[in-house]
Design an enzyme around this catalytic site. Structure first.
Site, PDB file in Angstrom:
ATOM      1  N   SER A  71      46.912  69.037  26.955  1.00 35.76           N
ATOM      2  CA  SER A  71      45.618  68.393  26.777  1.00 35.76           C
ATOM      3  C   SER A  71      44.867  69.016  25.593  1.00 35.76           C
ATOM      4  O   SER A  71      45.413  69.104  24.498  1.00 35.76           O
ATOM      5  CB  SER A  71      44.806  68.476  28.073  1.00 35.76           C
ATOM      6  OG  SER A  71      43.679  67.646  28.015  1.00 35.76           O
ATOM      7  N   ASP A 107      49.023  57.468  29.856  1.00 37.97           N
ATOM      8  CA  ASP A 107      47.875  58.339  29.592  1.00 37.97           C
ATOM      9  C   ASP A 107      46.992  57.697  28.525  1.00 37.97           C
ATOM     10  O   ASP A 107      47.435  57.431  27.408  1.00 37.97           O
ATOM     11  CB  ASP A 107      48.404  59.701  29.119  1.00 37.97           C
ATOM     12  CG  ASP A 107      47.314  60.644  28.622  1.00 37.97           C
ATOM     13  OD1 ASP A 107      46.115  60.332  28.779  1.00 37.97           O
ATOM     14  OD2 ASP A 107      47.678  61.704  28.088  1.00 37.97           O
ATOM     15  N   HIS A 113      47.884  61.729  32.470  1.00 36.30           N
ATOM     16  CA  HIS A 113      47.388  62.911  31.765  1.00 36.30           C
ATOM     17  C   HIS A 113      47.075  64.020  32.787  1.00 36.30           C
ATOM     18  O   HIS A 113      46.164  63.859  33.595  1.00 36.30           O
ATOM     19  CB  HIS A 113      46.108  62.545  31.008  1.00 36.30           C
ATOM     20  CG  HIS A 113      45.577  63.616  30.118  1.00 36.30           C
ATOM     21  ND1 HIS A 113      46.003  63.763  28.824  1.00 36.30           N
ATOM     22  CD2 HIS A 113      44.670  64.599  30.318  1.00 36.30           C
ATOM     23  CE1 HIS A 113      45.370  64.774  28.260  1.00 36.30           C
ATOM     24  NE2 HIS A 113      44.551  65.297  29.155  1.00 36.30           N
TER      25      HIS A 113
END
Length: 470
Positions: free
Chosen positions: A181, A391, A447
């Site tokens: 991330s 995502d 995600h």
């Protein structure tokens, strides 16, 4: 202790006294943790926790030694994203050897169970709470709290140097820097610092072999613009709206001129189309909120803002389940005094543990690390970049775009990779003067990918880290 007390004015708080005592002895060796509240019996893996002092900061870490061959298996420094998300989240929800027993939870201290498909089966991993203010990491002075992308990378690098000084037995093994991330920004920065440190003969000499980034934030323009393309590919917006956006906004959806009415209106229409999606995974439901709206025009609040503000729905009721309810267990567990005592957390410095601290004093001073990746491609590193293909926080579309901009040679073109004979995702491998970059998608994952397909991601990691094709 008596002499120190006499020199401190009466108005000094007990908390400050504790702080002075800690800072007087900044050298701290980690402690082995054999039992954790909520876990039955002794832990079936080696866990060490502790603090490393870096400047005015005390950085907390969880170290899990490889359950395979620690003398030969690689060592990872792992940075969870955010910025401000605790590395414990990475342990319990993504790549570690424990998880919450969410299915039988009925209240009280959440129960932990062993998870067999952990990356620590084949690698030793330092899970670092960084930057300062994340998890159980804290600053000893007011000046130590503010930080930034560049400062966080420097802190993580200095942490790694000091940790290896205290653990020299891991210096000979292969070293990787990893994260996901928002740590897509800091991981390449830390990797560059390690490379530059080796070139400058900085001690200890690190045996760096590569880096790993998952669903990585990389370039603010590329990542944000890719959301429009992703929305079109996933049939979230119509062909007509997509063409209108491309034409009126000139394919730049970040630096929009407010006087460009056509672009502004098209973007407003786009926002309407996606506002009720769970962007972490467009296939999953958004979370219900605890209280009804006061005004139908108010924007919907999400559990992602603060899970503790929402009712914990019993996850065993399928129609009431939402992924973010799982996160509430981390708050309950980590804020328990018994847990903090078991983890050897210093009391009085982090009064309210948060899975992701949104109140950091943090400056995002690096908007792109594409050039850093380009610099790193000059070295013979082993690299894995992976994305969940559902995502929408960091869409795979943008990740593919910046990888292509590196102009690497394709060694193995786009193909599926498999687990148990089933397609687990797609992959492409690049090779350039010894620099080996593997890109992989994880089919159906959000995600970040290991949270959704934990077992498949373990096989992906195991193959890559041991130099096997996916």
């Amino acid at each position: 202790m008596q002499l120190l007390t006499k020199t401190i004015p009466k108005w000094v708080s007990l908390r400050l006294l504790m702080l002075l005592l800690v800072s007087a002895n900044v050298a701290f060796s980690g402690s082995i943790v054999k039992h954790l509240p909520g876990f039955d019996g002794e832990l079936p893996f080696k866990l060490e926790t502790g603090y490393i002092s870096v400047g005015d900061s005390e950085l907390f870490y969880y170290f899990i030694e490889s359950q395979g061959n620690p003398q030969e298996d690689p060592l990872f420094l792992w940075l969870t994203g955010g910025p401000g998300c605790s590395s414990f989240s990475g342990i319990v929800y993504e790549i570690g050897p424990i998880e919450f027993d969410i299915n039988t939870y009925t209240g009280g201290l959440p129960r932990l169970v062993y998870y067999p498909y952990a990356w620590t089966k084949t690698a030793s991993i330092i899970f670092l709470d960084a930057p300062v203010g994340t998890g159980f990491s804290y600053a000893r002075t007011p000046e130590g709290w503010p930080t930034s992308d560049s400062e966080s990378a420097e802190q993580s690098y200095q942490f790694l140097r000091k940790w290896l000084d205290e653990h020299p037995q891991y210096l000979p093994v292969q070293l990787f820097i990893g994260g996901d991330s928002y740590s897509g920004i800091t991981v390449p920065l830390v990797t560059k610092k390690v490379i530059d440190g080796v070139a400058a003969k900085v001690k200890p000499r690190m045996n760096l072999k590569g880096y790993l980034i998952g669903s990585p934030r990389t370039d603010s323009i590329i990542d944000e613009n890719s959301k429009i393309v992703f929305a079109h590919r996933m049939a979230l917006i119509s062909d007509e709206l997509f063409e209108q956006l491309k034409t009126s906004c000139n394919e730049d959806y970040v630096n929009v001129d407010p006087s460009n009415t056509a672009c502004v209106m098209a973007l407003a229409y786009y926002e309407k189309c996606i506002e009720d999606l769970f962007t972490n995974d467009i296939l999953e439901p958004t979370c219900a909120f605890a209280s009804p709206k006061l005004n139908t025009e108010l924007e919907r609040r999400s559990l992602r803002e603060n899970p503790t503000n929402f009712i914990l729905s019993p996850p065993r009721i399928p129609e009431e389940w939402c992924r973010n309810f799982n996160y509430a267990l981390a708050y309950m567990w980590s804020n328990d005094e018994r847990v903090q005592e078991a983890l050897h957390v210093r009391q009085g410095f982090v009064l309210d543990w948060k899975r992701c601290n949104k109140s950091l004093s943090y400056t995002k001073d690096i908007l792109s690390v594409v050039d850093v990746h380009r610099y790193l491609s000059k070295f013979g590193l082993q690299v894995l970049v992976e994305s969940g293909d559902r995502d929408m926080v960091v869409p795979f579309v943008g990740t593919v775009k910046w990888i292509k901009s590196l102009n690497l040679t394709v060694a193995i073109d786009w193909r599926p990779w498999f687990v148990d004979g089933q397609v687990a995702g797609y992959t492409r491998k690049y090779l350039e003067n010894g620099f080996r970059l593997t890109y992989a998608t994880v089919k159906g994952a959000g995600h970040t990918a290991p949270e959704y397909y934990r077992r498949e991601c373990y096989y992906m990691f195991h193959r890559w880290v041991h130099y096997y094709p996916l």
